[in-house]
Write a protein that holds these residues in place. Structure first.
Motif, mmCIF file in Angstrom:
data_model
loop_
_atom_site.group_PDB
_atom_site.id
_atom_site.type_symbol
_atom_site.label_atom_id
_atom_site.label_comp_id
_atom_site.label_asym_id
_atom_site.label_seq_id
_atom_site.Cartn_x
_atom_site.Cartn_y
_atom_site.Cartn_z
ATOM 1 N N VAL A 8 0.712 -1.184 -0.020
ATOM 2 C CA VAL A 8 -0.016 0.176 0.038
ATOM 3 C C VAL A 8 1.062 1.302 -0.069
ATOM 4 C CG1 VAL A 8 -0.114 -0.079 2.672
ATOM 5 C CG2 VAL A 8 -1.885 1.224 0.987
ATOM 6 N N THR A 9 0.668 2.267 -0.740
ATOM 7 C CA THR A 9 1.002 3.732 -0.762
ATOM 8 C C THR A 9 0.194 4.537 -0.405
ATOM 9 O OG1 THR A 9 2.927 2.873 -2.388
ATOM 10 C CG2 THR A 9 2.356 5.220 -2.112
ATOM 11 N N ILE A 10 0.368 5.230 0.646
ATOM 12 C CA ILE A 10 -0.565 6.562 0.965
ATOM 13 C C ILE A 10 0.022 7.680 0.422
ATOM 14 C CG2 ILE A 10 -1.274 7.472 3.443
ATOM 15 C CD1 ILE A 10 -0.477 4.666 4.469
ATOM 16 N N ILE A 11 -1.004 8.244 0.031
ATOM 17 C CA ILE A 11 -0.462 9.773 -0.411
ATOM 18 C C ILE A 11 -1.033 10.826 0.383
ATOM 19 C CG2 ILE A 11 -0.768 11.507 -2.244
ATOM 20 C CD1 ILE A 11 -1.375 9.100 -3.910
ATOM 21 N N GLY A 12 -0.227 11.508 1.327
ATOM 22 C CA GLY A 12 -0.608 12.572 2.301
ATOM 23 C C GLY A 12 -0.204 12.168 3.653
ATOM 24 N N GLY A 17 -3.503 10.227 6.736
ATOM 25 C CA GLY A 17 -2.443 9.202 6.247
ATOM 26 C C GLY A 17 -1.521 8.861 7.018
ATOM 27 N N LEU A 18 -1.272 9.666 8.335
ATOM 28 C CA LEU A 18 -0.399 9.045 9.409
ATOM 29 C C LEU A 18 -1.166 7.764 10.066
ATOM 30 C CD1 LEU A 18 0.642 12.259 11.086
ATOM 31 C CD2 LEU A 18 2.104 10.655 9.523
ATOM 32 N N SER A 71 2.692 11.466 14.420
ATOM 33 C CA SER A 71 3.805 11.060 13.520
ATOM 34 C C SER A 71 4.570 9.805 14.223
ATOM 35 C CB SER A 71 4.852 12.103 13.320
ATOM 36 O OG SER A 71 4.130 13.225 12.767
ATOM 37 N N ASP A 72 4.597 9.971 15.599
ATOM 38 C CA ASP A 72 5.573 8.865 16.153
ATOM 39 C C ASP A 72 4.651 7.646 16.074
ATOM 40 O OD1 ASP A 72 7.398 10.552 17.466
ATOM 41 O OD2 ASP A 72 6.663 10.779 19.156
#
Length: 339
Positions: A8-12, A17-18, A71-72
């Motif tokens: 899977v590739t997440i854009i954003g 997205g995080l 983010s963590d």
């Protein structure tokens, strides 16, 4: 040609997205996240000092602290993160895999895609009169930086939406003087915020716009602004130490506009989808503000459910024998040694 293929590739790299990156790792997917900015966090960088109250289980928290925590969490399972790369097109390659091309010409291969670009890549609308200045002015701000830098300063805010009102109220106890100007008779913000504004000590200049900025060429800062009445054209001169502009944002919609794939749109930008976060194309899913469906909740809290649904759909696409839902995190073997 040998390429590295991701599940899977997440854009954003905003909240949707995080959390998608975290949850796809929880589901043992090989994950990549691509974001056009230099840091993760998305639109929350617009309000780093603003208190966020509506995330379940999280006490009121500043935007910058929520960015750090999300983010963590997103990096828990070591996804591949690509920053400063804007995805400009999505095409299908061999074996029905997707090829994501960025503005630098780099190509990324993935079995599934989750689009989590919020309202698009946002650029703040500039103050018209500022465009006549030869150089950028140091004390004109388009996002809310650290509040402490406005301590005992005279601050003018231009804008009548929720963020502008929130900023004014946050600065009231910090700045020596706060003024706010907007085009309409009353602000177009939440009723409670408007009521707080109207009973505060903030100077309100309704139906006025900023028409002139007087700068000091030695310091490259604004020291005087002119406000002009929309009705009478009368002018008011204000001495200022800082000007904050919140006139909304220009949306960069090129990802969807230029994609070779025929993704169904809800309106000019948002994707038409389902509550399971599927889109009109198999293998492409969406999470957060980018997707519209009946019952959609456009809050940070709502984007977490979107992320889980999108990842679960992507997992089943990659592995049809997989469970429809992930293991409860407290029972997940990969998390046992994290704490």
């Amino acid at each position: 040609m040998s390429v590295e293929l991701f599940d899977v590739t997440i854009i954003g790299g905003g909240p949707a997205g995080l959390y998608s990156a975290f949850y796809s790792g929880l589901r043992n997917m090989k994950t990549k996240l691509i974001d056009a900015h230099s840091t993760l966090g998305g639109k929350m960088h617009v309000y780093p000092e603003k208190m966020i109250w509506d995330v379940g289980g999280v006490a009121p928290i500043k935007g910058q602290d929520l960015i750090r925590q999300l983010s963590d969490q997103a990096l828990t399972f070591d996804p591949t993160v690509v920053l400063n790369e804007k995805v400009v097109s999505i095409t299908r390659g061999e074996n029905d895999h997707f090829i994501l091309t960025t503005n630098s010409g780099e190509r990324h291969w993935s079995q599934t895609v989750i689009i989590a670009v919020g309202s698009g890549i946002l650029y703040p609308k500039r103050l018209e009169v500022e465009k006549t200045l030869n150089t950028p002015v140091k004390n004109i701000h388009y996002t809310m930086p650290q509040l402490k830098q406005f301590k005992d300063k005279r601050v003018l805010i231009s804008g009548g939406g929720n963020s502008a009102i929130d900023w004014a109220l946050l600065l009231e106890p910090i700045a020596s003087e706060v003024g706010i100007t907007f085009r309409k008779e009353t602000p177009t913000a939440h009723e409670r915020s408007v009521n707080e504004l109207m009973t505060s000590s903030i100077n309100i200049y309704s139906k006025h716009i900023v028409t002139d900025l007087v700068t000091d060429p030695k310091t490259n800062t604004v020291h005087t602004t002119t406000l002009t009445s929309i009705d009478t054209q009368d002018e008011i001169e204000l001495s200022v130490d800082a000007v904050i502009i919140n006139h909304g944002y220009e949306q960069d919609t090129s990802l969807l506009d230029e994609s070779d794939l025929d993704l169904e749109r809800k309106n000019d930008f948002y994707l038409a989808g389902t509550a399971e976060c599927t889109t009109s194309l198999s293998g492409i899913y969406a999470a957060g503000d980018i997707i519209s469906y009946p019952g959609k909740v456009n809050l940070i809290a709502g984007c977490f459910q979107d992320a889980v649904n999108a990842v679960n759909q992507a997992k089943k696409q990659v592995d049809p024998e997989a469970d429809s839902f992930g293991t409860v995190s407290s029972h997940h073997a990969k998390l046992q040694n994290k704490f």
